[in-house]
Design an enzyme around this catalytic site. Structure first.
Site, PDB file in Angstrom:
ATOM      1  N   CYS A  77       0.806  -1.219   0.000  1.00  0.00           N
ATOM      2  CA  CYS A  77       0.000   0.000   0.000  1.00  0.00           C
ATOM      3  C   CYS A  77       0.839   1.268   0.000  1.00  0.00           C
ATOM      4  CB  CYS A  77      -0.926  -0.002   1.223  1.00  0.00           C
ATOM      5  SG  CYS A  77      -0.039   0.066   2.807  1.00  0.00           S
ATOM      6  N   GLU A 117      -6.976  -6.324  -0.085  1.00  0.00           N
ATOM      7  CA  GLU A 117      -7.075  -5.258   0.919  1.00  0.00           C
ATOM      8  C   GLU A 117      -6.026  -4.197   0.643  1.00  0.00           C
ATOM      9  OE1 GLU A 117      -5.522  -3.459   4.770  1.00  0.00           O
ATOM     10  OE2 GLU A 117      -4.548  -4.795   3.339  1.00  0.00           O
ATOM     11  N   ARG A 162      -9.264   2.757  11.852  1.00  0.00           N
ATOM     12  CA  ARG A 162      -8.494   2.276  10.693  1.00  0.00           C
ATOM     13  C   ARG A 162      -9.448   2.009   9.536  1.00  0.00           C
ATOM     14  NH1 ARG A 162      -3.441   0.022  10.902  1.00  0.00           N
ATOM     15  NH2 ARG A 162      -2.707  -1.132   9.078  1.00  0.00           N
ATOM     16  N   ARG A 164      -9.957   0.937   5.632  1.00  0.00           N
ATOM     17  CA  ARG A 164      -9.301   0.197   4.552  1.00  0.00           C
ATOM     18  C   ARG A 164     -10.327  -0.143   3.471  1.00  0.00           C
ATOM     19  NH1 ARG A 164      -5.382   1.941   6.466  1.00  0.00           N
ATOM     20  NH2 ARG A 164      -3.410   0.903   6.985  1.00  0.00           N
TER      21      ARG A 164
END
Length: 324
Positions: A77, A117, A162, A164
């Site tokens: 990422c 992800e 968080r 995502r």
């Protein structure tokens, strides 16, 4: 409805957060690929029966990967993250293009389902073009694809802010139509469930008066139960949301990158690696290699996923597949 033996091949595996989520729903990881040696060490300790490949994914031939029901991966990422340079597919280290290596393996193996992800910023990176390319690539491989941005606090009952993006795809259109991302759940856990504000920990985690910036910490870290961040420019920020701010891989680079707390006995310390893994929803039984430096554990925690969120999505994938 019958229960199937659903197998998984995992890429960019890290320390196995995605695998834990899927295994909690009775999937079975049979192959994992992870280039980082320290992450492999932690993964191997917790998944001793999984075939673990340590090569760069660019060196992995699809013919070497077993045929499985699901291919999963948290592809790198850094190329898309706000914390990184946001260079995307143009990333000079080639991290952005590693998605296409995963697509190459998906194309040949043709699993029944895929799960990917990445950071929330992928949605808007390059004005949305990066995500469009990713989705179009998967669709061209024959998958019906959907995605959702989910916050750990809202979808995992984990006190961490968080966010995502999760991408799910199925080969069968009717199965895809049966899949639904999980609904939000009430956040019943607090920071006190993942962080121990009472018990003394090792001396290395405390900040004492011998640090030249200790007065700054003392004057600003004043509330038990709040989570604080040491910011650039010598400022302290209290997280007002009541949860832990997004844990980052940069926690492993030293300095003051690990969130800070005030303990019940009035001392200031940073979170321990175990508390960081707790905040990612890892089970307390998850093992750390002996003598592994905390810097590696902090990085591994920050690079990982929130296990309960993955578990809830895996449950929905399983329900869809079992209906086929």
């Amino acid at each position: 409805m019958i229960s199937l033996d659903l197998t998984v091949a995992s890429f960019f595996t890290g320390v196995g957060g995605i695998d834990l989520g899927f295994e909690s729903q009775d999937f079975r990881t049979v192959f994992a690929n992870e280039f980082n040696a320290k992450a492999r060490e932690t993964f191997a300790l917790n998944f001793p029966n999984v075939q673990l490949d340590g090569r760069d994914i660019r060196e992995v031939s699809a013919s070497e990967v077993p045929t499985v029901d699901v291919i999963v991966g948290g592809f790198p990422c850094q190329a898309f993250s706000i914390e990184g340079y946001q260079q995307g597919f143009q990333d000079e280290k080639g991290r952005g293009t590693l998605f296409f290596e995963l697509a190459r393996i998906i194309e040949e193996k043709q699993p029944r389902a895929i799960f990917l992800e990445n950071v929330k910023n992928l949605v808007r990176h390059d004005k949305g073009n990066t995500l469009r390319v990713i989705l179009k690539t998967l669709e061209d491989l024959g998958y019906f694809v959907t995605y959702s941005v989910m916050n750990a606090a809202e979808f995992g009952n984990i006190p961490q802010g968080r966010e995502r993006i999760y991408i799910v795809g199925f080969k069968d259109k009717s199965v895809s139509e049966r899949f639904q991302f999980p609904d939000k759940v009430e956040l019943t856990k607090s920071v006190f469930d993942v962080i121990d504000f009472k018990t003394q920990v090792e001396e290395q985690y405390y900040y004492k008066e011998d640090k030249h910036y200790y007065p700054l910490l003392r004057d600003n870290i004043v509330s038990i139960g709040s989570i604080y961040e040491y910011r650039r420019g010598n400022t302290i920020r209290e997280n007002k949301s009541g949860v832990v701010p997004t844990l980052l891989a940069s926690m492993g680079t030293g300095g003051n990158n690990v969130p800070l707390i005030l303990t019940e006995d009035g001392e200031i310390r940073k979170l321990t690696p175990r508390e960081c893994f707790n905040t990612q929803g890892f089970p307390r039984s998850y093992k750390f290699p002996e003598k592994m430096a905390n810097s590696h554990l902090y990085k591994q925690a920050g690079n990982s996923v929130v296990v309960p969120v993955v578990s809830r999505i895996a449950k929905q994938i399983k329900l869809a597949l079992e209906s086929e």
